[in-house]
Scaffold this motif. Sequence first.
Motif, PDB file in Angstrom:
ATOM      1  N   LEU A   1      40.797  34.024 -24.374  1.00 48.31           N
ATOM      2  CA  LEU A   1      40.554  35.455 -24.157  1.00 48.31           C
ATOM      3  C   LEU A   1      39.534  35.635 -23.046  1.00 48.31           C
ATOM      4  N   GLU A   2      39.929  36.361 -22.028  1.00 45.67           N
ATOM      5  CA  GLU A   2      39.046  36.588 -20.882  1.00 45.67           C
ATOM      6  C   GLU A   2      38.731  38.084 -20.776  1.00 45.67           C
ATOM      7  N   VAL A   3      37.500  38.397 -20.430  1.00 45.72           N
ATOM      8  CA  VAL A   3      37.127  39.801 -20.191  1.00 45.72           C
ATOM      9  C   VAL A   3      36.651  39.938 -18.752  1.00 45.72           C
ATOM     10  N   ASP A   4      36.914  41.117 -18.177  1.00 49.07           N
ATOM     11  CA  ASP A   4      36.651  41.298 -16.747  1.00 49.07           C
ATOM     12  C   ASP A   4      36.217  42.731 -16.477  1.00 49.07           C
ATOM     13  N   GLY A   5      34.987  42.884 -15.978  1.00 45.31           N
ATOM     14  CA  GLY A   5      34.497  44.194 -15.569  1.00 45.31           C
ATOM     15  C   GLY A   5      33.244  44.612 -16.328  1.00 45.31           C
ATOM     16  N   GLY A   6      32.147  44.773 -15.591  1.00 41.70           N
ATOM     17  CA  GLY A   6      30.912  45.248 -16.209  1.00 41.70           C
ATOM     18  C   GLY A   6      30.254  44.241 -17.137  1.00 41.70           C
ATOM     19  N   ILE A   7      30.551  42.969 -16.935  1.00 41.72           N
ATOM     20  CA  ILE A   7      29.925  41.946 -17.786  1.00 41.72           C
ATOM     21  C   ILE A   7      28.565  41.570 -17.187  1.00 41.72           C
ATOM     22  N   ASN A   8      27.532  41.712 -17.991  1.00 41.77           N
ATOM     23  CA  ASN A   8      26.170  41.399 -17.550  1.00 41.77           C
ATOM     24  C   ASN A   8      25.368  40.911 -18.763  1.00 41.77           C
ATOM     25  N   ARG A   9      24.067  40.790 -18.601  1.00 41.71           N
ATOM     26  CA  ARG A   9      23.239  40.250 -19.704  1.00 41.71           C
ATOM     27  C   ARG A   9      23.261  41.110 -20.951  1.00 41.71           C
ATOM     28  N   HIS A  10      23.611  42.398 -20.795  1.00 42.96           N
ATOM     29  CA  HIS A  10      23.634  43.285 -21.966  1.00 42.96           C
ATOM     30  C   HIS A  10      24.982  43.256 -22.670  1.00 42.96           C
ATOM     31  N   THR A  11      26.053  43.223 -21.868  1.00 43.77           N
ATOM     32  CA  THR A  11      27.387  43.265 -22.486  1.00 43.77           C
ATOM     33  C   THR A  11      27.897  41.876 -22.868  1.00 43.77           C
ATOM     34  N   ALA A  12      27.411  40.821 -22.201  1.00 43.61           N
ATOM     35  CA  ALA A  12      27.907  39.467 -22.485  1.00 43.61           C
ATOM     36  C   ALA A  12      27.747  39.078 -23.964  1.00 43.61           C
ATOM     37  N   PRO A  13      26.555  39.276 -24.569  1.00 46.03           N
ATOM     38  CA  PRO A  13      26.440  38.892 -25.974  1.00 46.03           C
ATOM     39  C   PRO A  13      27.406  39.663 -26.872  1.00 46.03           C
ATOM     40  N   GLN A  14      27.706  40.902 -26.504  1.00 44.79           N
ATOM     41  CA  GLN A  14      28.623  41.702 -27.322  1.00 44.79           C
ATOM     42  C   GLN A  14      30.059  41.190 -27.234  1.00 44.79           C
ATOM     43  N   VAL A  15      30.511  40.881 -26.008  1.00 49.46           N
ATOM     44  CA  VAL A  15      31.900  40.403 -25.889  1.00 49.46           C
ATOM     45  C   VAL A  15      32.040  39.007 -26.482  1.00 49.46           C
ATOM     46  N   VAL A  16      31.005  38.204 -26.373  1.00 47.15           N
ATOM     47  CA  VAL A  16      31.067  36.858 -26.975  1.00 47.15           C
ATOM     48  C   VAL A  16      31.137  36.989 -28.499  1.00 47.15           C
ATOM     49  N   ALA A  17      30.342  37.908 -29.056  1.00 48.05           N
ATOM     50  CA  ALA A  17      30.379  38.125 -30.512  1.00 48.05           C
ATOM     51  C   ALA A  17      31.751  38.634 -30.956  1.00 48.05           C
ATOM     52  N   HIS A  18      32.492  39.280 -30.043  1.00 45.32           N
ATOM     53  CA  HIS A  18      33.827  39.777 -30.384  1.00 45.32           C
ATOM     54  C   HIS A  18      34.932  38.781 -30.006  1.00 45.32           C
ATOM     55  N   GLY A  19      34.555  37.590 -29.567  1.00 45.06           N
ATOM     56  CA  GLY A  19      35.565  36.540 -29.404  1.00 45.06           C
ATOM     57  C   GLY A  19      35.947  36.159 -27.989  1.00 45.06           C
ATOM     58  N   ALA A  20      35.262  36.680 -26.960  1.00 45.45           N
ATOM     59  CA  ALA A  20      35.643  36.328 -25.582  1.00 45.45           C
ATOM     60  C   ALA A  20      35.372  34.844 -25.298  1.00 45.45           C
ATOM     61  N   ASP A  21      36.342  34.185 -24.653  1.00 41.34           N
ATOM     62  CA  ASP A  21      36.196  32.767 -24.289  1.00 41.34           C
ATOM     63  C   ASP A  21      35.775  32.599 -22.833  1.00 41.34           C
ATOM     64  N   ILE A  22      36.199  33.520 -21.972  1.00 42.17           N
ATOM     65  CA  ILE A  22      35.859  33.434 -20.543  1.00 42.17           C
ATOM     66  C   ILE A  22      35.288  34.778 -20.097  1.00 42.17           C
ATOM     67  N   LEU A  23      34.121  34.730 -19.479  1.00 40.73           N
ATOM     68  CA  LEU A  23      33.482  35.951 -18.986  1.00 40.73           C
ATOM     69  C   LEU A  23      33.567  35.977 -17.468  1.00 40.73           C
ATOM     70  N   VAL A  24      34.281  36.961 -16.928  1.00 39.55           N
ATOM     71  CA  VAL A  24      34.283  37.160 -15.480  1.00 39.55           C
ATOM     72  C   VAL A  24      33.061  38.016 -15.153  1.00 39.55           C
ATOM     73  N   ALA A  25      32.307  37.611 -14.149  1.00 38.05           N
ATOM     74  CA  ALA A  25      31.151  38.429 -13.754  1.00 38.05           C
ATOM     75  C   ALA A  25      30.993  38.369 -12.245  1.00 38.05           C
ATOM     76  N   GLY A  26      30.974  39.543 -11.627  1.00 37.44           N
ATOM     77  CA  GLY A  26      30.822  39.636 -10.180  1.00 37.44           C
ATOM     78  C   GLY A  26      29.401  39.987  -9.803  1.00 37.44           C
TER      79      GLY A  26
ATOM     80  N   LEU B   1      38.975  44.333 -27.899  1.00 39.76           N
ATOM     81  CA  LEU B   1      38.822  42.878 -27.884  1.00 39.76           C
ATOM     82  C   LEU B   1      38.953  42.317 -29.313  1.00 39.76           C
ATOM     83  N   ARG B   2      38.379  43.032 -30.261  1.00 40.85           N
ATOM     84  CA  ARG B   2      38.459  42.595 -31.659  1.00 40.85           C
ATOM     85  C   ARG B   2      39.934  42.521 -32.101  1.00 40.85           C
ATOM     86  N   VAL B   3      40.699  43.550 -31.742  1.00 38.39           N
ATOM     87  CA  VAL B   3      42.117  43.578 -32.125  1.00 38.39           C
ATOM     88  C   VAL B   3      42.892  42.485 -31.389  1.00 38.39           C
ATOM     89  N   LEU B   4      42.599  42.331 -30.098  1.00 37.62           N
ATOM     90  CA  LEU B   4      43.298  41.309 -29.312  1.00 37.62           C
ATOM     91  C   LEU B   4      43.007  39.908 -29.860  1.00 37.62           C
TER      92      LEU B   4
END
Length: 218
Positions: A170-195, A154-157
């Motif tokens: 930038l959208e991320v998809d898969g395994g996004i939850n309360r633990h991983t969300a802050p990490q992907v946001v810190a790495h630049g994710a704009d849209i979080l898919v969460a099922g 994600l950092r490279v993308l």
Amino acid sequence: MPQIAPSILASDFTRLGEQVLACAEAGAELIHVDVMDGRFVPNISMGLVVEALRRMSPLPLDAHLMIVEPERYIADFAKAGAHYLTFHPEATPHAHRVLQQIKEQGVRAGMAVNPGTPLEYFVPLLGDLDLALLMTVNPGFGGQKFIEGSLERLRVLKQMRDQLNPECLLEVDGGINRHTAPQVVAHGADILVAGSAVFDGNTRENIALLRESYAFAS
Ligand code: DX5
Ligand code: ZN
């Protein structure tokens, strides 16, 4: 602020309309619709349900096409009312053509890459993309574990995006939850898919907790 796109793959299909409304009321920005053909991924799901959803959903639909030869269905999904149409370059020999097809339909175009696909696939196409989707699990099923190496990807993308097309989300998809969300946001994710993180339990509460989890991360 990053946006939340609940993936209805994890919803209770017998109450689909109700659950989409709950997402809207809880402040989600998009509804993520996973379309699976049993060939590109082992699972089968959704299809042109998009059309019915469009008629009732107050939120725009983010259709994620996990299907081989997406070129055969772009017009149908555009007609069905998808706001974003995202395809996989691993599923077609003609990624550039598919992207042009989506744009010709006047729909926002996204491209998604699997965890094992080189990010270089984005280079020739990023300039024309509205959305770059990084799979953080292998597609096919909800409820899987976030793949750790995804953060570095994600950092490279994000660097590629900032350089080639700062408008592209930038959208991320898969395994996004309360633990991983802050990490992907810190790495630049704009849209979080969460099922599962949205639909397992109370939808409204889950969306509020998810948003809270990354409030201080960006
Ligand atoms: C996986 C799908 C995802 C999935 C996410 O193939 O593309 O959108 O529904 O589910 P969770 O958030 O449970 O990992
Ligand atoms: Zn998806």
